[in-house]
Motif scaffolding. Structure first.
Motif, mmCIF file in Angstrom:
data_model
loop_
_atom_site.group_PDB
_atom_site.id
_atom_site.type_symbol
_atom_site.label_atom_id
_atom_site.label_comp_id
_atom_site.label_asym_id
_atom_site.label_seq_id
_atom_site.Cartn_x
_atom_site.Cartn_y
_atom_site.Cartn_z
ATOM 1 N N GLY A 125 3.432 -10.308 3.788
ATOM 2 C CA GLY A 125 2.896 -9.438 3.376
ATOM 3 C C GLY A 125 3.114 -7.978 3.664
ATOM 4 N N ASN A 126 2.671 -6.836 2.451
ATOM 5 C CA ASN A 126 2.733 -5.826 2.548
ATOM 6 C C ASN A 126 1.828 -5.088 3.345
ATOM 7 N N ASP A 143 6.614 -3.459 2.862
ATOM 8 C CA ASP A 143 7.028 -2.390 3.010
ATOM 9 C C ASP A 143 7.580 -1.355 3.461
ATOM 10 N N MET A 144 7.161 -2.089 4.823
ATOM 11 C CA MET A 144 7.473 -0.536 5.817
ATOM 12 C C MET A 144 9.302 -1.144 6.481
ATOM 13 N N THR A 145 9.339 -2.448 6.857
ATOM 14 C CA THR A 145 10.966 -2.875 6.909
ATOM 15 C C THR A 145 11.759 -2.930 5.917
ATOM 16 N N GLU A 147 -8.728 -9.156 -8.856
ATOM 17 C CA GLU A 147 -9.705 -9.395 -8.429
ATOM 18 C C GLU A 147 -9.708 -10.476 -7.422
ATOM 19 N N LEU A 148 -8.643 -11.080 -8.827
ATOM 20 C CA LEU A 148 -7.882 -12.350 -8.376
ATOM 21 C C LEU A 148 -6.751 -12.458 -7.853
ATOM 22 N N ASN A 149 -5.829 -10.958 -8.134
ATOM 23 C CA ASN A 149 -4.419 -11.035 -7.032
ATOM 24 C C ASN A 149 -5.521 -11.181 -5.728
ATOM 25 N N LEU A 164 5.304 -7.081 -1.397
ATOM 26 C CA LEU A 164 3.871 -8.839 -2.211
ATOM 27 C C LEU A 164 2.811 -9.200 -3.142
ATOM 28 N N ASP A 165 2.293 -7.885 -3.116
ATOM 29 C CA ASP A 165 0.936 -8.175 -4.675
ATOM 30 C C ASP A 165 1.243 -7.177 -5.430
#
Lengths: 311, 311
Positions: free
Chosen positions: B140-141, B163-165, B107-109, B78-79
């Protein structure tokens, strides 16, 4: 709350996450398993050498994982491996697993989910957590580590089980995939362990390292891992002492205040048992001259190395 | 500390883990992103409709994940998706991302890592955590959810990032793999969400469900998800109220003490806004006859269903 992070001499990075081997380093598996095995035997009126039972069960741990590490077997969780080994250990100690009901076997197998922390673990982890991400880096599966944390009160920020990395230490992937989930460079992650071989593998994978002595992990006759066998970034005799070495023992200290080389730990004692092999004293030009790059309050001597001026 | 767990009418299981959608359900992404976008614009002396910026950025969230869900794109965190979408949103609002330095963009991300919790989130999660495993079940990651938790003080036991699933809700795998990491049957896991579509997918995957109304998640003009659109196991207007519905609001209450059908929440108010759609009153023979299988103290009316005698 904001401190200058400890800078690892070996990786050159400021540390963001401090991850712990669990069995032996954070929790006392031998006492915990023996106590539960003894209770199991007592309810059946049978004699059991409970410490030997715990030792024998633990002895089957590495060979079981080795089949997976070598690729001869697909990944299986530590709960599964413990369960397979349990049958063998029970037979060796005079119990027939086939005559025990599934619930009893499951209860005994999850002894590993209910292990007591070492006396310093909770205080030390809580102190380190104020300034760093804390979590296990263990061969335990997620549900095992989660149960262990809830039972013992371990204040993890995150649990990345071996079923998430799908590999076992000391393979490099175990360390590297963990750092990847944290979105951190390996060098910004520190492994803390009571086992020199784990630290060797972590360092080879690019992680920072800290040794904690647990001289009774294997009982009174322990001969291995009594001392650090290499120049790990930090070495300490407890996690509270390590917190001092990481500059995390004093919460809320002003980041710009200077201090002497001798840091105080959470108990106010000088943390003089901490050995920082990574940086000989001659490498502290800033501290010697007393300029602005000197170690800040709450940081151990040497935690800000030669490159600290660039942070 | 030990209570009879809430029994889900829809799954028939005692609940062990209560997992939360995060964006919108636990944290107020719109206010959080708008505030940080406004600060970004202010330092550049440029005008920005910060709420519209947040809305526009969020609007690109589902299409970005859809490419991965459909299989047309490999899994990306997601990042990463937020970062790609950020360029587009910046341009739309009069900023040229190519003229911004990498640190500013990063920073904004990571605005999404620093979102304020809703006023009831910390108290409600802490209450539920006394009796249940709590964690996010979010797109979310892991590192995003970990930062979010540390910044907002969310007391998660465990964080299982997307990111784990390696998949995104509402695909069934997102729910099922999470339950698998916890070593729990899907029916012993409850998803709590402010979004009916997320709950539909969770229920289809076999999870228990609870709706929390967040009528201003999308701002004052919100039209969707104002009310529960199905007979979710529980519905409440806050997480503290949900804690009451799960019997988790009163810590340390005696498990065998009986109470009336009206449960009190953590504030001592009758939790009469809790709607339990799953069990009509006629299904409580035990409570009606006052025998030992009646709901125990700290449990909401109906949390122990017809099968409670067998627990």
């Amino acid at each position: 709350m904001t401190i200058q992070p400890y800078r690892s001499p070996s990786t050159g990075c400021g540390i963001r996450a401090v991850l712990f081997d669990t069995f032996g380093t954070v929790v006392d598996w031998r006492t915990g398993v023996a106590r539960q095995a003894a209770a199991f035997a007592a309810t059946r009126g049978q004699h059991l050498d409970a410490e030997a039972f715990a030792d024998d069960w633990r002895a089957l741990y590495q060979p079981a994982m080795e089949a997976i590490r070598s690729g001869s077997r697909e990944f299986a969780t530590l709960d599964t491996l413990h369960r397979e080994n349990l049958d063998q250990v029970l037979r060796h100690h005079g119990f027939d697993p086939d005559r025990l009901d599934a619930r009893t076997l499951e209860e005994l197998n999850t002894s590993w989910h209910r292990l007591p922390p070492w006396p310093d673990s909770l205080e030390g982890l809580s102190a380190i957590r104020r300034s760093y991400i804390v979590g296990p880096l263990s061969n335990g599966n997620t549900s095992l580590l989660l149960d262990m944390a809830r039972n013992a009160g371990l204040p993890w920020d995150v649990i990345i089980g071996s079923d998430m990395t799908r590999t076992y230490k000391p393979l490099p992937k175990a360390y590297l995939r963990t750092a990847e989930f944290l979105d951190l460079k390996p060098g910004a992650v520190m492994l803390v362990a009571a086992h020199n071989n784990d630290l060797h593998a972590a360092r080879d994978a690019g992680l920072a390292t800290a040794f904690i002595a647990r001289p009774t992990e294997y009982g009174p006759g322990q001969v291995a891992d009594l001392t650090p066998e290499s120049d790990w970034d930090l070495s300490a005799s407890s996690i509270t002492e390590l917190a001092g070495g990481l500059g995390a023992a004093e919460a809320g200290c002003a980041p710009s205040r200077r201090t002497s080389h001798h840091n105080a730990n959470a108990h106010g004692k000088a943390a003089n048992a901490i050995v920082n092999h990574g940086l000989p004293t001659s490498l502290y030009p800033a501290a010697a001259s007393g300029n602005a790059a000197a170690p800040t309050n709450g940081q151990p001597s040497g935690s800000a190395g030669p490159s600290s001026a660039g942070t």
